[in-house]
Design a protein around this motif. Structure first.
Motif, mmCIF file in Angstrom:
data_model
loop_
_atom_site.group_PDB
_atom_site.id
_atom_site.type_symbol
_atom_site.label_atom_id
_atom_site.label_comp_id
_atom_site.label_asym_id
_atom_site.label_seq_id
_atom_site.Cartn_x
_atom_site.Cartn_y
_atom_site.Cartn_z
ATOM 1 N N PRO A 35 33.676 2.634 28.001
ATOM 2 C CA PRO A 35 32.667 2.429 27.048
ATOM 3 C C PRO A 35 31.423 1.823 27.436
ATOM 4 O O PRO A 35 31.440 0.827 28.176
ATOM 5 C CB PRO A 35 33.318 1.694 25.913
ATOM 6 N N THR A 36 30.036 2.199 27.088
ATOM 7 C CA THR A 36 29.023 1.463 27.675
ATOM 8 C C THR A 36 28.252 0.855 26.637
ATOM 9 O O THR A 36 27.222 -0.201 26.582
ATOM 10 C CB THR A 36 28.031 2.595 28.022
ATOM 11 N N HIS A 70 38.681 -7.881 11.499
ATOM 12 C CA HIS A 70 37.623 -7.692 12.791
ATOM 13 C C HIS A 70 37.701 -6.584 13.638
ATOM 14 O O HIS A 70 38.915 -6.618 14.427
ATOM 15 C CB HIS A 70 37.512 -9.318 13.376
ATOM 16 N N ILE A 71 36.800 -5.768 13.806
ATOM 17 C CA ILE A 71 37.085 -4.700 14.782
ATOM 18 C C ILE A 71 35.733 -4.375 15.792
ATOM 19 O O ILE A 71 34.690 -4.744 15.339
ATOM 20 C CB ILE A 71 37.412 -3.346 14.001
ATOM 21 N N ILE A 72 36.186 -4.009 16.864
ATOM 22 C CA ILE A 72 34.955 -3.475 17.879
ATOM 23 C C ILE A 72 35.371 -2.131 18.164
ATOM 24 O O ILE A 72 36.459 -1.703 18.585
ATOM 25 C CB ILE A 72 35.014 -4.454 18.824
ATOM 26 N N ALA A 73 34.433 -1.302 17.934
ATOM 27 C CA ALA A 73 34.620 0.082 18.404
ATOM 28 C C ALA A 73 33.650 0.613 19.389
ATOM 29 O O ALA A 73 32.544 0.185 19.213
ATOM 30 C CB ALA A 73 34.598 0.996 17.110
ATOM 31 N N GLY A 94 36.290 -15.378 13.646
ATOM 32 C CA GLY A 94 37.333 -14.395 13.627
ATOM 33 C C GLY A 94 36.826 -13.220 14.525
ATOM 34 O O GLY A 94 37.732 -12.613 15.273
ATOM 35 N N GLY A 95 35.649 -13.031 14.867
ATOM 36 C CA GLY A 95 35.082 -12.177 15.837
ATOM 37 C C GLY A 95 35.099 -12.604 17.203
ATOM 38 O O GLY A 95 34.956 -11.701 17.996
ATOM 39 N N GLN A 96 35.382 -13.637 17.423
ATOM 40 C CA GLN A 96 35.463 -14.262 18.698
ATOM 41 C C GLN A 96 36.733 -13.858 19.461
ATOM 42 O O GLN A 96 36.484 -13.399 20.883
ATOM 43 C CB GLN A 96 35.284 -15.743 18.848
ATOM 44 N N ASN A 101 38.665 -10.345 24.016
ATOM 45 C CA ASN A 101 39.668 -9.325 24.476
ATOM 46 C C ASN A 101 38.741 -8.212 25.207
ATOM 47 O O ASN A 101 39.152 -7.637 26.306
ATOM 48 C CB ASN A 101 40.322 -8.861 23.557
ATOM 49 N N VAL A 102 37.706 -7.606 24.635
ATOM 50 C CA VAL A 102 37.149 -6.511 25.325
ATOM 51 C C VAL A 102 36.435 -7.207 26.473
ATOM 52 O O VAL A 102 36.233 -6.312 27.590
ATOM 53 C CB VAL A 102 35.765 -6.205 24.097
ATOM 54 N N HIS A 103 35.945 -8.451 26.373
ATOM 55 C CA HIS A 103 34.981 -8.895 27.833
ATOM 56 C C HIS A 103 36.408 -8.807 28.867
ATOM 57 O O HIS A 103 35.998 -8.586 30.015
ATOM 58 C CB HIS A 103 34.470 -10.097 27.424
#
Length: 109
Positions: A35-36, A70-73, A94-96, A101-103
């Motif tokens: 993902p970019t 809290h989601i990241i898509a 909550g978003g941290q 995890n994504v980082h």
């Protein structure tokens, strides 16, 4: 059956399958396999049952009880990270965790 599923979870197999499918979907759409770009959001939710209502945490801003997702898509809508917290946890905190995890998974971000 649950025994094997729990082994897959502990061994990281389900995560690898999720990541491979996501990379394939992005590739078939003509995009990079990783993902970019991503979007982050949260959603407050009421408990689905009376039993769950006993364990609630009020969200003072939205007057919602129970929990927050809290989601990241990525831009295709594929989930990169998800965490569920009590509703009284501020979005900044909550978003941290999903952001970290994504980082960790995509360090060039």
């Amino acid at each position: 059956m649950f025994y094997y599923y729990s082994l897959w979870i502990k061994g990281g197999t389900t995560k690898r399958i999720h990541d491979l499918f996501g990379a394939e979907v992005r590739s078939r759409a003509g995009r990079a396999r990783e993902p970019t770009a991503a979007v982050m959001d949260s959603q407050s939710a009421n408990p689905p049952s009376a039993r769950a209502r006993r364990r609630w945490a009020p969200d003072g801003r939205k007057k919602v009880k129970d929990h927050e997702r809290h989601i990241i898509a990525d831009i295709r809508g594929l989930l990169l990270a998800v965490i569920v917290t009590a509703a009284n946890i501020h979005d900044r905190h909550g978003g941290q965790v999903p952001l970290d995890n994504v980082h960790d998974h995509y360090p060039r971000w």
